[in-house]
Design a protein around this motif. Structure first.
Motif, PDB file in Angstrom:
ATOM      1  N   UNK A  22     -14.599  11.197 -17.565  1.00 61.37           N
ATOM      2  CA  UNK A  22     -16.093  11.275 -17.582  1.00 61.37           C
ATOM      3  C   UNK A  22     -16.629  12.590 -17.270  1.00 61.37           C
ATOM      4  N   UNK A  23     -16.108  13.157 -16.238  1.00 63.77           N
ATOM      5  CA  UNK A  23     -16.516  14.484 -15.745  1.00 63.77           C
ATOM      6  C   UNK A  23     -16.414  15.498 -16.861  1.00 63.77           C
ATOM      7  N   UNK A  24     -15.155  15.634 -17.700  1.00 65.20           N
ATOM      8  CA  UNK A  24     -15.099  16.599 -18.689  1.00 65.20           C
ATOM      9  C   UNK A  24     -16.363  16.268 -19.855  1.00 65.20           C
ATOM     10  N   UNK A  25     -16.662  15.014 -19.968  1.00 60.03           N
ATOM     11  CA  UNK A  25     -17.638  14.763 -21.030  1.00 60.03           C
ATOM     12  C   UNK A  25     -18.985  15.239 -20.374  1.00 60.03           C
ATOM     13  N   UNK A  26     -19.084  15.004 -19.135  1.00 62.13           N
ATOM     14  CA  UNK A  26     -20.470  15.329 -18.615  1.00 62.13           C
ATOM     15  C   UNK A  26     -20.705  16.884 -18.579  1.00 62.13           C
ATOM     16  N   UNK A  44     -17.560  11.197 -26.039  1.00 65.62           N
ATOM     17  CA  UNK A  44     -17.311   9.667 -26.326  1.00 65.62           C
ATOM     18  C   UNK A  44     -18.081   8.609 -25.502  1.00 65.62           C
ATOM     19  N   UNK A  45     -17.521   7.608 -25.452  1.00 67.52           N
ATOM     20  CA  UNK A  45     -18.355   6.344 -24.936  1.00 67.52           C
ATOM     21  C   UNK A  45     -17.766   6.353 -23.383  1.00 67.52           C
ATOM     22  N   UNK A  46     -18.551   6.246 -22.450  1.00 64.56           N
ATOM     23  CA  UNK A  46     -18.054   6.231 -20.857  1.00 64.56           C
ATOM     24  C   UNK A  46     -16.774   5.424 -20.774  1.00 64.56           C
ATOM     25  N   UNK A  47     -15.933   5.670 -19.885  1.00 63.59           N
ATOM     26  CA  UNK A  47     -14.720   4.805 -19.562  1.00 63.59           C
ATOM     27  C   UNK A  47     -14.846   4.434 -18.228  1.00 63.59           C
ATOM     28  N   UNK A  71      -5.442   8.013 -26.176  1.00 65.36           N
ATOM     29  CA  UNK A  71      -6.477   7.937 -27.417  1.00 65.36           C
ATOM     30  C   UNK A  71      -7.777   7.252 -26.946  1.00 65.36           C
ATOM     31  N   UNK A  72      -8.733   8.001 -26.638  1.00 66.41           N
ATOM     32  CA  UNK A  72      -9.973   7.490 -26.098  1.00 66.41           C
ATOM     33  C   UNK A  72     -10.926   7.097 -27.102  1.00 66.41           C
TER      34      UNK A  72
END
Length: 100
Positions: A22-26, A44-47, A71-72
């Motif tokens: 989530x940090x990488x995506x944010x 991608x969707x939050x995990x 694979x997320x």
């Protein structure tokens, strides 16, 4: 059964794993410098901890530990290193997929 390279397993994320994804995506979503190059867009969707995703075994250590590419649900993957086999839903561990 001993894991082998290239096999698909199910991996359950830990709190640390979910925070890292989530940090990488944010970080990507927050980057505000136009024209940046070299960034990989992690989208991608939050995990959440406890979520289970398919993963490929990329290296094996002994009878039950492996490095995995998870694979997320997005355009990125997560590198889970030295993870042992476990029970269904056990965080930080992988299982063989159940037969349908």
């Amino acid at each position: 059964m001993q894991p082998t390279i290239g096999r698909i397993v199910h991996y359950t994320l830990t709190t640390f794993d979910a925070e890292a994804v989530n940090r990488r995506r944010k970080d990507f979503a927050d980057q505000s410098t136009p024209g940046n190059t070299g960034f990989v867009g992690h989208v991608g969707n939050r995990v959440e901890a406890g979520d289970t995703y398919p993963a490929m075994v990329v290296r094996v250590f002994g009878a039950d530990a492996a490095n995995l590419q998870v694979f997320l649900d997005g355009n990125d993957t997560y590198w889970a290193t030295s993870r042992p086999e476990g029970e269904a839903g056990e965080q930080g561990r992988w299982i063989w997929p159940p037969r349908a």
